[in-house]
Design a protein around this motif. Sequence first.
Motif, mmCIF file in Angstrom:
data_model
loop_
_atom_site.group_PDB
_atom_site.id
_atom_site.type_symbol
_atom_site.label_atom_id
_atom_site.label_comp_id
_atom_site.label_asym_id
_atom_site.label_seq_id
_atom_site.Cartn_x
_atom_site.Cartn_y
_atom_site.Cartn_z
ATOM 1 N N GLU A 129 32.816 51.403 8.037
ATOM 2 C CA GLU A 129 33.783 50.514 7.405
ATOM 3 C C GLU A 129 33.295 49.062 7.427
ATOM 4 O O GLU A 129 33.381 48.348 6.418
ATOM 5 N N LYS A 130 32.785 48.618 8.569
ATOM 6 C CA LYS A 130 32.289 47.248 8.663
ATOM 7 C C LYS A 130 31.041 47.056 7.809
ATOM 8 O O LYS A 130 30.832 45.990 7.217
ATOM 9 N N LEU A 131 30.209 48.080 7.738
ATOM 10 C CA LEU A 131 29.035 48.009 6.875
ATOM 11 C C LEU A 131 29.453 47.792 5.418
ATOM 12 O O LEU A 131 28.863 46.987 4.698
ATOM 13 N N ASP A 132 30.483 48.528 4.992
ATOM 14 C CA ASP A 132 30.948 48.414 3.611
ATOM 15 C C ASP A 132 31.474 47.012 3.316
ATOM 16 O O ASP A 132 31.282 46.491 2.208
ATOM 17 N N GLU A 133 32.142 46.405 4.296
ATOM 18 C CA GLU A 133 32.663 45.049 4.096
ATOM 19 C C GLU A 133 31.525 44.062 3.816
ATOM 20 O O GLU A 133 31.595 43.257 2.889
ATOM 21 N N VAL A 134 30.484 44.137 4.632
ATOM 22 C CA VAL A 134 29.350 43.232 4.444
ATOM 23 C C VAL A 134 28.607 43.566 3.148
ATOM 24 O O VAL A 134 28.191 42.672 2.400
ATOM 25 N N ALA A 135 28.457 44.847 2.874
ATOM 26 C CA ALA A 135 27.755 45.260 1.660
ATOM 27 C C ALA A 135 28.467 44.754 0.416
ATOM 28 O O ALA A 135 27.822 44.328 -0.558
ATOM 29 N N ASN A 136 29.787 44.779 0.424
ATOM 30 C CA ASN A 136 30.544 44.284 -0.731
ATOM 31 C C ASN A 136 30.311 42.795 -0.948
ATOM 32 O O ASN A 136 30.212 42.330 -2.094
ATOM 33 N N ASP A 137 30.233 42.047 0.151
ATOM 34 C CA ASP A 137 29.941 40.611 0.031
ATOM 35 C C ASP A 137 28.576 40.389 -0.607
ATOM 36 O O ASP A 137 28.394 39.492 -1.443
#
Length: 226
Positions: free
Chosen positions: A8-16
């Motif tokens: 989930e945290k990976l996805d947050e950074v990836a979206n940025d």
Amino acid sequence: MLVARNAEKLDEVANDIRNAGREVLTVAVDLADPGAHARVVEETLARFGRIDALLNIAGAVPQVDLFDMTDAQWDAGFALKLHGARKLTIAAWPALKAANGSVVLISGNSAQFPKAPYAAVGTINAAIVALAKAFADRGIADGVQVNSVLPGPVMTGRRRSYLEHWAPLHDMTVEEATAQFPKEAGIARYGEPEEIADLMAFLVSPGARWMTGSAVRMDGGEVKAI
């Protein structure tokens, strides 16, 4: 390529990153697991074709007193932060050699002043500095640059959560606790993650190419030793 245990945290950074117009791939994996390192390298090469830089930042080591720490806690800290970085660097080395790449290992300034309440943290951080120097020695012949970074107190999400838990236990607001800890460390303020990131970006840039085997401390002056 972003690698961590929390998808989930990976996805947050990836979206940025995607919103900034850049391409990114994520792999949710525990680098303490056998085979994880080879998988990360294989997926990176399959998508991007090369590895120019490897940044080893993993490792939340328990802050437990030297005499209270269990063997399991001790071993887990070494498995994630030290052995994880060692295995991933070795797995990526052929690709780094082909690209004349660069490696940065995050240690911590406790490597230079290990204390009993944080025995594992200091010991592992010191080992990471030594490991980086060993890789750097091999890298001279292989064309791979390797350095380590020793941050001091940085205002990460984990530190913020700690302050939110610690403050009410000591009849303090989070703001008061946030102001007190830097004073006890003899520094003006906490560091910001972006400041450490800027240093790492410099270390893998052409301007720092002659730096290898260096342990670069960035701690707001907490360590007073020369």
